[in-house]
Scaffold this motif. Structure first.
Motif, mmCIF file in Angstrom:
data_model
loop_
_atom_site.group_PDB
_atom_site.id
_atom_site.type_symbol
_atom_site.label_atom_id
_atom_site.label_comp_id
_atom_site.label_asym_id
_atom_site.label_seq_id
_atom_site.Cartn_x
_atom_site.Cartn_y
_atom_site.Cartn_z
ATOM 1 N N LYS A 141 0.844 -1.193 0.000
ATOM 2 C CA LYS A 141 0.000 0.000 0.000
ATOM 3 C C LYS A 141 0.884 1.249 0.000
ATOM 4 C CE LYS A 141 -3.988 -2.049 2.241
ATOM 5 N NZ LYS A 141 -4.780 -2.188 1.074
ATOM 6 N N GLN A 142 0.347 2.331 -0.544
ATOM 7 C CA GLN A 142 1.115 3.568 -0.698
ATOM 8 C C GLN A 142 1.725 4.043 0.620
ATOM 9 O OE1 GLN A 142 -1.045 6.740 -2.560
ATOM 10 N NE2 GLN A 142 0.691 8.092 -2.563
ATOM 11 N N ARG A 143 0.982 3.950 1.707
ATOM 12 C CA ARG A 143 1.470 4.402 3.006
ATOM 13 C C ARG A 143 2.704 3.592 3.429
ATOM 14 N NH1 ARG A 143 0.166 2.382 7.817
ATOM 15 N NH2 ARG A 143 -1.618 1.282 6.990
ATOM 16 N N VAL A 144 2.671 2.283 3.207
ATOM 17 C CA VAL A 144 3.777 1.402 3.561
ATOM 18 C C VAL A 144 4.991 1.703 2.679
ATOM 19 C CG1 VAL A 144 4.525 -1.018 3.664
ATOM 20 C CG2 VAL A 144 2.220 -0.389 4.410
ATOM 21 N N VAL A 145 4.751 1.933 1.400
ATOM 22 C CA VAL A 145 5.835 2.251 0.464
ATOM 23 C C VAL A 145 6.516 3.548 0.869
ATOM 24 C CG1 VAL A 145 6.368 2.901 -1.921
ATOM 25 C CG2 VAL A 145 4.833 0.984 -1.464
ATOM 26 N N ASP A 164 21.397 15.931 -1.646
ATOM 27 C CA ASP A 164 19.963 15.676 -1.591
ATOM 28 C C ASP A 164 19.640 14.323 -2.186
ATOM 29 O OD1 ASP A 164 18.601 16.469 -4.604
ATOM 30 O OD2 ASP A 164 20.665 17.061 -4.215
ATOM 31 N N LYS A 165 18.620 13.679 -1.623
ATOM 32 C CA LYS A 165 18.197 12.361 -2.084
ATOM 33 C C LYS A 165 16.685 12.369 -2.284
ATOM 34 C CE LYS A 165 21.866 10.202 0.539
ATOM 35 N NZ LYS A 165 22.374 11.497 0.964
ATOM 36 N N SER A 166 16.272 12.319 -3.529
ATOM 37 C CA SER A 166 14.852 12.228 -3.856
ATOM 38 C C SER A 166 14.684 11.135 -4.894
ATOM 39 C CB SER A 166 14.338 13.553 -4.447
ATOM 40 O OG SER A 166 14.506 14.599 -3.537
ATOM 41 N N ILE A 167 13.603 10.377 -4.755
ATOM 42 C CA ILE A 167 13.344 9.300 -5.712
ATOM 43 C C ILE A 167 11.837 9.164 -5.912
ATOM 44 C CG2 ILE A 167 13.361 7.490 -3.939
ATOM 45 C CD1 ILE A 167 14.765 5.713 -6.146
ATOM 46 N N ILE A 168 11.484 8.852 -7.129
ATOM 47 C CA ILE A 168 10.103 8.543 -7.487
ATOM 48 C C ILE A 168 10.135 7.196 -8.186
ATOM 49 C CG2 ILE A 168 8.142 9.163 -8.944
ATOM 50 C CD1 ILE A 168 9.025 12.098 -8.623
ATOM 51 N N VAL A 169 9.286 6.291 -7.747
ATOM 52 C CA VAL A 169 9.164 4.989 -8.369
ATOM 53 C C VAL A 169 7.764 4.908 -8.958
ATOM 54 C CG1 VAL A 169 9.242 2.489 -8.023
ATOM 55 C CG2 VAL A 169 10.726 3.981 -6.667
ATOM 56 N N VAL A 170 7.681 4.565 -10.240
ATOM 57 C CA VAL A 170 6.393 4.432 -10.928
ATOM 58 C C VAL A 170 6.265 2.991 -11.377
ATOM 59 C CG1 VAL A 170 4.997 5.207 -12.880
ATOM 60 C CG2 VAL A 170 6.559 6.819 -11.755
ATOM 61 N N ILE A 171 5.167 2.362 -10.968
ATOM 62 C CA ILE A 171 4.896 0.988 -11.381
ATOM 63 C C ILE A 171 3.515 0.966 -12.026
ATOM 64 C CG2 ILE A 171 4.593 -1.405 -10.627
ATOM 65 C CD1 ILE A 171 6.394 -0.687 -8.204
ATOM 66 N N ARG A 172 3.449 0.409 -13.220
ATOM 67 C CA ARG A 172 2.145 0.324 -13.884
ATOM 68 C C ARG A 172 1.442 -0.942 -13.424
ATOM 69 N NH1 ARG A 172 0.222 -0.599 -20.021
ATOM 70 N NH2 ARG A 172 -1.941 -0.064 -19.633
ATOM 71 N N ASN A 173 0.354 -0.766 -12.720
ATOM 72 C CA ASN A 173 -0.442 -1.897 -12.229
ATOM 73 C C ASN A 173 -1.789 -1.930 -12.926
ATOM 74 O OD1 ASN A 173 1.446 -2.896 -10.416
ATOM 75 N ND2 ASN A 173 0.871 -1.373 -8.908
#
Length: 173
Positions: A141-145, A164-173
């Motif tokens: 779930k998004q909150r856990v991620v 600085d450390k920023s990351i975005i992960v996109v998964i197509r579900n």
């Protein structure tokens, strides 16, 4: 920068020419920074714009890294000294942006990250990082991620690394 990208992509058709999209984002960014001089607010910019059918357009200005199924989108800048990088606020052209497109199948992922993360990845193992990260977050779930990613960034494996450390992960579900 985030607000400019969000507003412009929300107002634009997905098939807008990349040069027009980039120009609109730069103009909106200048409006949003208002009284701040652009060269006092230089910012890199990485974003992915996807449509429900699976097509994704990826844009990068400056350092950082975009990882997708087609591999590593290499930064055109080469080796810059220290934290010198090109970004919004510099004198730039549309050709300074890296633009790519790919189609994401269900279950495929991509990641966009600042140089505080990308510079610590083992060269040639970037896609292994993407796959491990995707597997760690895919069914959660998004909150856990969000909690997981924050913990990973707080406990970053490279000692004394303060970039600085920023990351975005996109998964197509």
């Amino acid at each position: 920068v985030c607000k400019a990208v969000y507003q412009v992509t929300k107002e634009s058709s997905f098939d807008i020419a990349s040069e027009n999209l980039i120009s609109s984002i730069e103009e909106r960014w200048l409006q949003l920074i208002n009284r701040i001089e652009p060269d006092d607010a230089i910012a890199t910019c990485l974003f992915a714009w996807a449509e429900s059918g699976g097509d994704v357009r990826m844009f990068q200005l400056g350092d950082g890294l975009i990882l997708g199924k087609n591999g590593v989108e290499k930064n055109k800048e080469g080796n810059q000294y220290g934290n010198e990088t090109i970004g919004l606020g510099c004198r730039i052209n549309a050709s300074d942006w890296q633009v790519s497109e790919e189609y994401m199948e269900h279950g495929e992922s991509l990641a966009l990250m600042t140089d505080g993360i990308s510079e610590d990845l083992v060269p040639g193992r970037e896609l292994d990082f993407l796959h491990a990260l995707s597997n760690a977050v895919n069914t959660k779930k998004q909150r856990v991620v969000k909690k997981y990613l924050k913990a990973q960034l707080r406990n970053w494996a490279t000692p004394n690394h303060v970039d600085d450390k920023s990351i975005i992960v996109v998964i197509r579900n």
